[in-house]
Design an enzyme around this catalytic site. Structure first.
Site, short mmCIF file in Angstrom:
data_model
loop_
_atom_site.label_atom_id
_atom_site.label_comp_id
_atom_site.label_asym_id
_atom_site.label_seq_id
_atom_site.Cartn_x
_atom_site.Cartn_y
_atom_site.Cartn_z
N GLU A 1 0.98 -1.24 -0.09
CA GLU A 1 -0.13 -0.06 -0.01
C GLU A 1 0.84 1.18 0.05
O GLU A 1 1.31 1.51 0.94
CB GLU A 1 -1.07 -0.14 1.29
N CYS A 6 -2.07 9.49 2.61
CA CYS A 6 -1.55 9.02 1.23
C CYS A 6 -2.48 9.02 0.16
O CYS A 6 -2.21 9.45 -1.16
CB CYS A 6 -1.40 7.39 1.46
P1 NAD Z 1 8.21 4.84 4.98
O1 NAD Z 1 8.27 4.07 3.65
O2 NAD Z 1 9.38 5.62 5.07
O3 NAD Z 1 8.23 3.64 6.18
C1 NAD Z 1 7.04 2.72 6.47
C2 NAD Z 1 7.36 1.65 7.24
O4 NAD Z 1 8.88 1.04 6.68
C3 NAD Z 1 7.96 2.05 8.59
O5 NAD Z 1 7.72 1.27 9.64
C4 NAD Z 1 9.51 2.03 8.55
O6 NAD Z 1 10.21 1.66 9.89
C5 NAD Z 1 9.66 1.16 7.56
N1 NAD Z 1 11.13 1.21 6.74
C6 NAD Z 1 11.61 2.63 6.44
N2 NAD Z 1 12.61 2.40 5.71
C7 NAD Z 1 12.92 1.15 5.48
C8 NAD Z 1 13.98 0.23 4.90
N3 NAD Z 1 15.07 0.91 4.23
N4 NAD Z 1 13.92 -1.01 5.03
C9 NAD Z 1 12.75 -1.60 5.63
N5 NAD Z 1 11.88 -0.91 6.41
C10 NAD Z 1 11.88 0.46 6.16
O7 NAD Z 1 6.80 5.51 5.03
P2 NAD Z 1 6.36 6.64 6.01
O8 NAD Z 1 7.29 8.03 5.80
O9 NAD Z 1 6.22 5.94 7.32
O10 NAD Z 1 4.92 6.84 5.67
C11 NAD Z 1 4.39 7.78 4.27
C12 NAD Z 1 4.36 7.07 2.80
O11 NAD Z 1 3.38 5.94 3.19
C13 NAD Z 1 4.00 8.06 1.90
O12 NAD Z 1 4.35 7.68 0.61
C14 NAD Z 1 2.51 7.61 1.96
O13 NAD Z 1 1.87 7.97 0.91
C15 NAD Z 1 2.62 6.28 2.24
N6 NAD Z 1 1.10 5.77 2.76
C16 NAD Z 1 0.32 4.88 2.22
C17 NAD Z 1 -0.69 4.46 2.58
C18 NAD Z 1 -1.60 3.52 1.83
O14 NAD Z 1 -2.65 2.96 2.23
N7 NAD Z 1 -1.45 3.25 0.29
C19 NAD Z 1 -1.15 4.97 3.75
C20 NAD Z 1 -0.19 5.61 4.46
C21 NAD Z 1 0.88 6.11 3.92
#
Ligand code: NAD
Length: 449
Positions: free
Chosen positions: A207, A241
């Site tokens: 997602e 998002c």
């Molecule tokens: P992110 O991708 O930075 O982090 C999400 C999760 O991934 C966190 O738990 C983090 O610890 C983990 N993570 C981060 N870097 C990682 C790595 N290198 N390896 C493994 N795990 C890692 O996202 P965010 O900043 O928390 O959220 C914002 C993003 O999420 C935006 O792009 C938004 O559009 C998207 N989002 C999508 C939805 C949806 O339902 N489609 C909902 C909410 C947010």
């Protein structure tokens, strides 16, 4: 973590999680625990993201209750093996589809709706009969700890566990062999998750995000378009998002739209008290850099230390500006114009497929054209964001905005493997398939043409 995974695998193989009764009980227990902690959840959302209690209930807590209610009511139907037709070539046999859980699943969640985006997938995992490890975001550490408290109070860790931590913890979890991974977050980390999953051929639901346009056609009801775009964009200070990332408006109605959007910003988000903050100072700094793009026609002030950025409208933005090169994910709304609907669709299709698309138009032909020709995960006609809250609509992206869907039945499906089984009779054995049957090929050709 490896020990935890082994424990969960052992527990899953006891078969305990499979019955309807068990699953319903766990969903009820989860709901009761959320009720018990409702005030603490609201307070934590206020503390970390400055969410108002209204937003906390409508976008985080209430939506989770509704998901539990919706799924609980229908679960027994979804779990039933489904008998399907069997062709004449298989005479004597019956065919069934058995929904079965994947096993032990990993749920990695982001910080923007830190409660809802950890809980909603978990509800799907439980409903489908899985065990789960939940890894909340490190950027909302108090919510992460609260999730751990709530979940460890209701579930033993061999069934559902919360593992707290940042990127390193997430990566260690991704090295392990789960049976399914459900990830919500950014496109770039989505790619890392999928690469890690590929090593074990683990199925994934991703997602992700992207740049979701709000298209405003010349025929649109401008006042409502302005109100609904402003509401969806500045909800949670733009950290949604499916928030409209930018407005794409017909040149003839731009000035009116801007004027109305300014009014609605004041009306809906004019109070600092009930308006969310940016999650960290670093995230706020990234956003503030966009303020030099185009011309600020509303807002533009900020307080980095307070992680506060005023709802801002940017006019005269071009497709080459920095703000148009990545998902904004904050309370800054660029406005771009188009001349024809064809041109607007082409521009959108030239970008990556967005998670959401919103079209404001009173013209049914335009609505039909955009629906047919533009590629996007999901969206609304004449509204923003609200499609996410209809549990009858599977929610998810396409292309770079995600893989797979969830919510309602789609959540059950996301965590379910549909096992197809043919039950053959032993009362007789039709010899046609065997190569020594006289004229076998002739008969087979007759049946399979
Ligand atoms: P992110 O991708 O930075 O982090 C999400 C999760 O991934 C966190 O738990 C983090 O610890 C983990 N993570 C981060 N870097 C990682 C790595 N290198 N390896 C493994 N795990 C890692 O996202 P965010 O900043 O928390 O959220 C914002 C993003 O999420 C935006 O792009 C938004 O559009 C998207 N989002 C999508 C939805 C949806 O339902 N489609 C909902 C909410 C947010």
């Amino acid at each position: 973590m490896n020990e935890l995974l082994k424990k969960q695998k052992r527990y899953f193989h006891t078969g305990e999680t499979l019955s309807l009764d068990f699953r319903l009980k766990q969903l009820t227990r989860l709901k009761e625990a959320i009720q018990k902690y409702e005030q603490t959840i609201t307070d934590t959302l206020k503390k970390e993201l400055h969410k108002s209690s209204f937003e906390a209930y409508t976008t985080e807590i209430g939506i989770v209750y509704e998901e539990i209610r919706f799924i609980t009511k229908r679960l027994s139907d979804w779990m039933k093996p489904q008998r399907v037709p069997t062709p004449l070539t298989h005479f004597g046999s019956k065919s069934y589809i058995y929904p079965e859980p994947y096993g032990v699943t990993l749920i990695i969640s982001p910080w923007n709706y830190p409660f809802q985006l950890a809980m909603s997938p978990l509800i799907g995992a439980i409903a489908a009969g899985n065990c789960a490890v939940v890894k909340p975001s490190e950027y909302t550490p108090e919510m992460s700890t609260l999730l751990k408290t709530i979940i460890s109070e209701v579930f033993p860790e061999e069934y559902v566990a919360v593992v707290e931590g940042g990127v390193d913890v997430s990566q260690q979890l991704l090295d392990l062999r789960f049976d399914h991974i459900f990830f919500t977050g950014s496109v770039s980390v989505g790619k890392i998750v999928m690469a890690a999953a590929a090593k074990h051929l683990t199925p994934v639901t991703l997602e992700l995000g992207g740049k979701s346009p709000a298209i405003v056609d010349a025929s649109a009801h401008i006042d409502l378009a302005a109100k609904r775009i402003v509401w969806g964009k500045f909800l949670n200070a733009g950290q949604t998002c499916i928030a409209p990332d930018y407005v794409f408006v017909h040149a003839s109605v731009k000035s009116l739209l801007i004027e109305r959007m300014k009014q609605y910003i004041e009306q809906l988000y004019g109070h600092k008290d009930t308006y969310s903050r940016i999650v960290t100072v670093r995230h706020a700094e990234r956003l503030v850099r966009f303020l030099t793009n185009g011309i600020v026609v509303h807002g533009g002030t900020y307080d980095i230390e307070q992680r506060w950025i005023e709802p801002t409208l940017l006019d005269d933005v071009t497709w080459d500006d920095n703000i148009m090169q990545e998902e904004i994910f904050g309370p800054i709304l660029p406005i771009l114009t188009f001349g024809t609907v064809d041109e607007a669709i082409q521009m959108i299709n030239d970008y990556e497929k967005p998670l959401a698309l919103y079209l404001f138009s009173e013209d049914r032909d335009v609505q039909q054209q955009v629906l047919q020709q533009a590629r996007f995960g999901g969206g609304c006609i004449n509204d923003t964001v609200v499609h996410v809250a209809n549990p009858h609509l599977p929610f998810g992206g396409v292309g770079q905005s995600g893989i797979g869907t969830y919510h309602g039945k789609a959540s059950f499906d996301a965590f379910t493997h549909y096992k197809s089984v043919l039950k053959q009779t032993t009362k007789f054995d039709i010899p046609l398939r065997y190569p020594n049957f006289p004229n076998a090929l002739k008969w087979v050709r007759k049946l399979l043409k």
